[in-house]
Design an enzyme around this catalytic site. Structure first.
Site, short mmCIF file in Angstrom:
data_model
loop_
_atom_site.label_atom_id
_atom_site.label_comp_id
_atom_site.label_asym_id
_atom_site.label_seq_id
_atom_site.Cartn_x
_atom_site.Cartn_y
_atom_site.Cartn_z
N ALA A 40 0.82 -1.21 0.00
CA ALA A 40 0.00 0.00 0.00
C ALA A 40 0.86 1.26 0.00
CB ALA A 40 -0.89 -0.01 1.24
N LYS A 41 2.11 1.11 0.42
CA LYS A 41 2.97 2.28 0.61
C LYS A 41 3.54 2.83 -0.69
CE LYS A 41 2.77 2.73 5.00
NZ LYS A 41 2.45 4.00 5.59
N ASP A 42 3.39 2.09 -1.80
CA ASP A 42 3.81 2.65 -3.09
C ASP A 42 3.06 3.96 -3.34
OD1 ASP A 42 5.10 0.26 -3.35
OD2 ASP A 42 3.90 -0.48 -5.05
#
Ligand code: PMP
Length: 471
Positions: A40-42
């Site tokens: 999710a951190k992309d």
């Protein structure tokens, strides 16, 4: 041609997949591991960089700096690689080896710092990263904890994707809380677009302070909020907007781990530890929901990042997260009945040498050279130490020798004279294996762990008593 022009075009846009729960409500998992960098951190890596470029904080030739539990580092590193920035990431030594190797593979510089420090310590990853950014020419600290671009990335992408994918039928959103960016951004969007109808539910490791825990360590990486006992002022990220949440469900590590191992074996989905926490919470939410409800749970990353931990039976057994082979002699069979209820003998590292000596002498009657685990947390039956809190040990022979030779004084803090930690053994481990490991240590005492928590002390003769008597 059906093609993409760069890796950056492959960030987000992740699918929802049905999870079988047996309940009436539909549960759909948002598989964030299908984003190009694997989490999710992309989404926030790219958004924080592009905002900093716009604001003139990050210029060509600049260096990106961040403290990260791995995934934000990966998100930043892949965008930095695409855009030609240097990047240095500061991680704690508890981040999985797989994630650290991935950061290096993207060309990032990685600085590993000890995890056993309070937030305000200059060597804590967050403090260290802030200083590094300041002292590096062209340095920019991404600061996901307090950067509005973090929740904004989820407000602009994760939330709208969920609304579109469910055709507006989503009724519950379940997500872990680390920096709070995911739940605050996606949750705010879904509340706004649904006229406040969507319920937003946090999933949290049981001892995390977000859900009212005491902040002691837990084993789920990257979610929740841990508080070191020496912390003087606990700071929560401003990326976490509490007003968006309806409630928080605490999930014990054991349940999160059982849930994610089960998911891989029954539904072919290999996800990480925080996904186990989120999914366990989603199961509870779904159990109380109706047949028209649609629960969406965000699964932030892949289990491939944790093959050395949550999917490694040796790691799980040693921390006491597996019951082991009940037909063999196990450590559990050697632990005295009722030791779960009595306090673990233990010395706080804030004690001075004189106090430690008194405790050890009182035990000298029972054993030849008493040795006790030690660490920076208050003892007592209501506050059993977790494995990471047992930072060292103290033995009567070593303390007496140090006093005799003048290398320690009675008023010295025990913290400055610690011996290495006692070996840990899991309650489900075979006795033979535990004995072999114990034999390699200086003291004939081990700490027995159940669910990562210290339950009892045991010696080799105590362990041997559980072996079947030879006929
Ligand atoms: N799970 C994993 C695996 C993560 O990397 C993170 C982010 N650190 C979270 C959960 C928590 O997400 P957030 O920071 O958006 O609250």
């Amino acid at each position: 041609m059906d093609v993409y022009e760069s890796a950056l075009d492959l960030i987000g846009g992740t699918p929802l997949v049905r999870i079988r729960t047996g309940g009436a409500a539909a549960v759909y998992a948002k598989l964030e591991y299908l984003s190009v960098g694997g989490s999710a951190k992309d989404r926030i890596g790219l958004r924080m960089i592009e905002q900093a470029e716009k604001d003139g904080l990050l210029r060509p030739g600049g260096t990106i700096v961040e403290a990260t539990s791995g995934n934000t580092g990966i998100g930043l590193a892949l965008a930095a690689a695409e855009k030609g920035y240097r990047i240095v990431l500061v991680v704690s030594d508890r981040v999985s080896a797989e994630k650290v190797d991935t950061l290096r593979a993207f060309g990032a510089g990685v600085v590993v710092k000890s995890s056993g420090l309070p937030r305000e310590h200059p060597e804590h990853p967050i403090s260290f990263a802030a200083r590094l950014a300041e002292t590096t020419p062209g340095g920019w600290l991404a600061n996901q904890y307090d950067n509005p671009a973090n929740p904004e990335a989820h407000y602009l992408t994760t939330g709208p994707e969920i609304w579109r994918q469910t055709e507006g039928r989503v009724t519950h959103l379940v997500s872990c809380i680390g920096t709070g960016g995911t739940i605050s951004g996606a949750g705010r969007y879904l509340k706004e677009v649904s006229g406040n109808a969507v319920q937003v539910i946090g999933a949290d490791p049981a001892s995390s302070v977000y859900s009212g825990g005491d902040g002691r360590p837990y084993f789920i990486e990257a979610a929740g909020h841990f508080v070191h006992p020496d912390t003087t002022r606990d700071v929560w990220p401003t990326s976490y907007h509490l007003d968006v949440l309806d409630r928080i469900v605490p999930v014990a590590d054991r349940q999160a781990l059982d849930t994610l191992r089960q998911l891989a074996r029954t539904q072919g989905l290999l996800v990480g530890g925080s996904s186990g926490t989120a999914l366990a919470a989603a199961h509870r939410v779904a159990a109380a929901a109706g047949p028209d409800d649609v629960v969406v749970v965000i699964l932030p990353d892949s289990g491939r990042q944790y093959l050395s931990k949550y999917f490694n039976d040796t790691w799980m057994l040693r921390l006491g997260f597996l019951d082991g082979d009940e037909t063999a002699a196990r450590v559990a069979d050697a632990v005295p009945e009722g030791s779960d209820a009595s306090p673990l003998p233990y010395v706080n590292t804030r004690a001075d040498i004189a106090e430690a000596l008194a405790v050890l002498r009182a035990r000298a009657l029972a054993g030849a050279d008493p040795v006790l685990p030690a660490g920076p947390c208050p003892a007592g039956p209501e506050r059993r130490p977790m494995a990471p809190e047992l930072t060292g040990s103290v033995s009567l022979s070593a303390v007496e020798a140090a006093l005799l030779h003048g290398t320690a004084a009675p008023s010295d803090r025990l913290a400055d004279h610690l011996e290495p930690p006692l070996p840990h053994i899991g309650y489900g481990e075979p006795v033979e294996e535990a004995l072999a490991r114990l034999a390699r240590h200086a003291h004939d005492t081990a700490v027995v762990l159940r669910d990562g928590c210290a339950q009892a002390l045991i010696t080799s003769s105590g362990l041997r008593a559980a072996l079947p008597t030879p006929r």
